[in-house]
Structures are given as C-alpha cells and as structure tokens.
Design a protein around this motif. Structure first.
Motif, PDB file in Angstrom:
ATOM      1  N   UNK A   1       0.839  -1.201   0.000  1.00 22.03           N
ATOM      2  CA  UNK A   1       0.000   0.000   0.000  1.00 22.03           C
ATOM      3  C   UNK A   1       0.875   1.252   0.000  1.00 22.03           C
ATOM      4  N   UNK A   2       0.527   2.193  -0.869  1.00 22.97           N
ATOM      5  CA  UNK A   2       1.218   3.479  -0.886  1.00 22.97           C
ATOM      6  C   UNK A   2       0.328   4.521  -0.234  1.00 22.97           C
ATOM      7  N   UNK A   3       0.905   5.289   0.699  1.00 22.79           N
ATOM      8  CA  UNK A   3       0.144   6.248   1.486  1.00 22.79           C
ATOM      9  C   UNK A   3       0.644   7.656   1.222  1.00 22.79           C
ATOM     10  N   UNK A   4      -0.292   8.587   1.082  1.00 29.74           N
ATOM     11  CA  UNK A   4       0.032  10.010   1.081  1.00 29.74           C
ATOM     12  C   UNK A   4      -0.574  10.627   2.331  1.00 29.74           C
ATOM     13  N   UNK A   5       0.279  11.230   3.136  1.00 30.55           N
ATOM     14  CA  UNK A   5      -0.154  11.944   4.328  1.00 30.55           C
ATOM     15  C   UNK A   5      -0.339  13.410   3.983  1.00 30.55           C
ATOM     16  N   UNK A   6      -1.525  13.933   4.227  1.00 31.59           N
ATOM     17  CA  UNK A   6      -1.810  15.332   3.917  1.00 31.59           C
ATOM     18  C   UNK A   6      -1.748  16.127   5.214  1.00 31.59           C
ATOM     19  N   UNK A   7      -0.767  17.013   5.299  1.00 31.29           N
ATOM     20  CA  UNK A   7      -0.491  17.748   6.517  1.00 31.29           C
ATOM     21  C   UNK A   7       0.959  17.539   6.915  1.00 31.29           C
ATOM     22  N   UNK A   8       1.514  18.512   7.602  1.00 34.18           N
ATOM     23  CA  UNK A   8       2.909  18.404   8.042  1.00 34.18           C
ATOM     24  C   UNK A   8       3.059  18.792   9.504  1.00 34.18           C
ATOM     25  N   UNK A   9       1.985  18.608  10.265  1.00 31.48           N
ATOM     26  CA  UNK A   9       2.008  18.940  11.678  1.00 31.48           C
ATOM     27  C   UNK A   9       2.488  17.792  12.539  1.00 31.48           C
ATOM     28  N   UNK A  10       2.148  17.846  13.816  1.00 30.88           N
ATOM     29  CA  UNK A  10       2.633  16.847  14.771  1.00 30.88           C
ATOM     30  C   UNK A  10       2.146  15.436  14.450  1.00 30.88           C
ATOM     31  N   UNK A  11       0.849  15.307  14.129  1.00 31.97           N
ATOM     32  CA  UNK A  11       0.287  13.976  13.864  1.00 31.97           C
ATOM     33  C   UNK A  11       0.862  13.398  12.580  1.00 31.97           C
ATOM     34  N   UNK A  12       0.860  14.192  11.515  1.00 33.55           N
ATOM     35  CA  UNK A  12       1.387  13.708  10.237  1.00 33.55           C
ATOM     36  C   UNK A  12       2.854  13.308  10.343  1.00 33.55           C
ATOM     37  N   UNK A  13       3.640  14.127  11.015  1.00 36.75           N
ATOM     38  CA  UNK A  13       5.066  13.835  11.173  1.00 36.75           C
ATOM     39  C   UNK A  13       5.269  12.530  11.947  1.00 36.75           C
ATOM     40  N   UNK A  14       4.478  12.310  12.975  1.00 35.26           N
ATOM     41  CA  UNK A  14       4.607  11.086  13.779  1.00 35.26           C
ATOM     42  C   UNK A  14       4.171   9.859  12.988  1.00 35.26           C
ATOM     43  N   UNK A  15       3.088   9.987  12.230  1.00 33.27           N
ATOM     44  CA  UNK A  15       2.641   8.857  11.406  1.00 33.27           C
ATOM     45  C   UNK A  15       3.633   8.550  10.294  1.00 33.27           C
ATOM     46  N   UNK A  16       4.215   9.583   9.713  1.00 37.90           N
ATOM     47  CA  UNK A  16       5.227   9.380   8.679  1.00 37.90           C
ATOM     48  C   UNK A  16       6.385   8.549   9.220  1.00 37.90           C
ATOM     49  N   UNK A  17       6.851   8.897  10.423  1.00 38.61           N
ATOM     50  CA  UNK A  17       7.952   8.145  11.028  1.00 38.61           C
ATOM     51  C   UNK A  17       7.542   6.713  11.337  1.00 38.61           C
ATOM     52  N   UNK A  18       6.321   6.526  11.825  1.00 44.66           N
ATOM     53  CA  UNK A  18       5.855   5.186  12.185  1.00 44.66           C
ATOM     54  C   UNK A  18       5.698   4.299  10.956  1.00 44.66           C
ATOM     55  N   UNK A  19       5.105   4.823   9.883  1.00 44.04           N
ATOM     56  CA  UNK A  19       4.940   4.034   8.656  1.00 44.04           C
ATOM     57  C   UNK A  19       6.291   3.739   8.015  1.00 44.04           C
ATOM     58  N   UNK A  20       7.167   4.729   8.004  1.00 42.49           N
ATOM     59  CA  UNK A  20       8.493   4.538   7.405  1.00 42.49           C
ATOM     60  C   UNK A  20       9.268   3.454   8.150  1.00 42.49           C
ATOM     61  N   UNK A  21       9.131   3.430   9.473  1.00 41.11           N
ATOM     62  CA  UNK A  21       9.815   2.410  10.273  1.00 41.11           C
ATOM     63  C   UNK A  21       9.328   1.008   9.927  1.00 41.11           C
ATOM     64  N   UNK A  22       8.108   0.900   9.427  1.00 42.83           N
ATOM     65  CA  UNK A  22       7.544  -0.389   9.034  1.00 42.83           C
ATOM     66  C   UNK A  22       7.689  -0.634   7.538  1.00 42.83           C
ATOM     67  N   UNK A  23       8.503   0.202   6.885  1.00 40.94           N
ATOM     68  CA  UNK A  23       8.804   0.068   5.456  1.00 40.94           C
ATOM     69  C   UNK A  23       7.546   0.193   4.593  1.00 40.94           C
ATOM     70  N   UNK A  24       6.633   1.051   5.017  1.00 42.52           N
ATOM     71  CA  UNK A  24       5.436   1.342   4.232  1.00 42.52           C
ATOM     72  C   UNK A  24       5.709   2.601   3.415  1.00 42.52           C
TER      73      UNK A  24
END
Length: 235
Positions: free
Chosen positions: A1-24
């Motif tokens: 699955x490819x994900x686009x996160x819309x937003x660059x605030x606290x939640x988006x930044x944290x989710x980006x790190x979490x998904x990236x850590x799982x190689x998503x």
C-alpha cells in the motif's frame, strides 16, 4: 500500500515516522498548496486541523477506488461526501509533538471507523502494522474519548504550567515535581482514579485549602483552586 499523508504537523510527522519504520511507502505533502497535483496513492490520510478538514478534503481529487482517512477525534465520516465512497477514520490516541518523537508506536491505541466491510478490513490491517491495540469505534464513543483525552492530557498539562508558575519566585526547580507527577500517573495503572485521589480537598482540610487560596496571586487561580477542590469533594 502506498500512502500520502496530507499535513505536516505533529500527527502527520509522527505517522510518517511510524509508517516509514515499518517500510510502508509513505509521502507527506502540505495541506496548504499543490493539492490539485497530489501524488497517486492507494490511501490518503488527512492529518489537518478540524476546521480545515472539509476544505482540504474537497480539494483532493483521486480515483474513487482510493481509501481516504482522517485522524480527527470529533469529525464524522460524512465529511468525505459522496465523491470519496471508500473512507474512514484512523485515530491514534496519543499526544504528538515534533519536539519529542514517539519512540514506540506499538504501545499506542488506534481507534478506527468505517462503513464498508472492505474498508474496515483495510483500515484494520493498516493499523495492525503499527500497533496491536486496534479498536473499532463509533462516532459517539470517539467523541467521548476525545473529551476524556483533553481532561487527562491537555488539562493536566495546564496544571503543570500553573504549578511551575507557583515556583517562579522560589529557588525550587520544576524538576522537583517530576517524581510526584510520575507517581500520580503510575498509580492509576493499578488503582482507579477515585482510589488514587489524595490531598487536602479529599481530607476536607479546610485550613490548608484556605491558606493555599491566600497564597495564590490572581482571582482566576483562586477560582480554579476552589472549583477543583469542590469537584474532588463532590466526586
């Protein structure tokens, strides 16, 4: 699955790190510009302020088969409208801050909501890649959870700020309060909040409470002290 996160605030930044850590495969884009040229993805997660959510969603044009999720604790599914039939809510229940990244996302509960069976399955599978604490919820329950979070996190943090203010004209550092703060939080892992309650209000130690009120510098602080003390006693 490819994900686009819309937003660059606290939640988006944290989710980006979490998904990236799982190689998503995840890409984060700003909600303020370029949404008419948004990258192609299987899933779009909107992590923006509640008041901006409807406007941002309306600007995103994708294939109707794509999955659209928002991270709000209060906004209903209906915000997605008819042009985004595959939609849901992906609500990680945690306080996020860029200044203090989440080290272990596996301990964070994620609450989700959707209507179509296929969407429920897709959201549940996505959440399980980040944590085993995944719960399907309703609009009613999610709203109550959000209010509960404000009380136990945002309001308690305000109390820390007010406590720090009391120490400003002393030689005592705020760090002296940290063992007390930690023990107060640890207690409710084994006791109910009512059982863990201590202090002069629950003891009806009126002399101590009146002395505290007299030490406070503003009428607002005195009102807050009296109101909270009264609530402890009536609870």
């Amino acid at each position: 699955m490819r994900i686009v996160l819309i937003g660059k605030g606290n939640v988006a930044t944290s989710l980006q790190a979490a998904f990236t850590a799982k190689h998503i495969d995840t890409q984060m884009v700003s909600s303020r510009d370029g949404l008419d040229q948004i990258p192609q993805a299987d899933c779009y997660i909107y992590a923006v302020r509640d008041e901006a959510l409807a406007s941002v969603i309306s600007q995103v044009k994708t294939d109707r088969r794509c999955l659209h999720l928002h991270t709000s604790g209060t906004i209903p599914l209906s915000v997605f409208g008819d042009d985004k039939p595959h939609c849901g809510i992906f609500y990680p229940f945690m306080t996020f801050s860029k200044a203090k990244p989440i080290e272990d996302f596996s301990q964070i509960p994620i609450f989700f909501e959707a209507q179509a069976i296929d969407d429920i399955s897709a959201i549940y599978s996505l959440a399980l890649q980040l944590t085993s604490y995944v719960y399907e919820t309703t609009q009613h329950d999610r709203e109550r959870l959000h209010v509960a979070g404000v009380f136990c996190n945002n309001f308690s943090n305000l109390m820390y700020t007010m406590a720090a203010e009391q120490l400003k004209d002393t030689h005592i550092p705020f760090s002296a309060l940290l063992p007390l703060i930690d023990e107060t939080a640890n207690k409710v892992h084994t006791l109910s909040p009512k059982q863990a309650q201590s202090g002069p209000a629950i003891r009806h130690d009126d002399n101590v409470m009146e002395h505290h009120v007299n030490l406070l510098k503003t009428e607002e602080e005195r009102d807050i002290y009296r109101l909270l003390s009264k609530r402890i006693q009536t609870t």
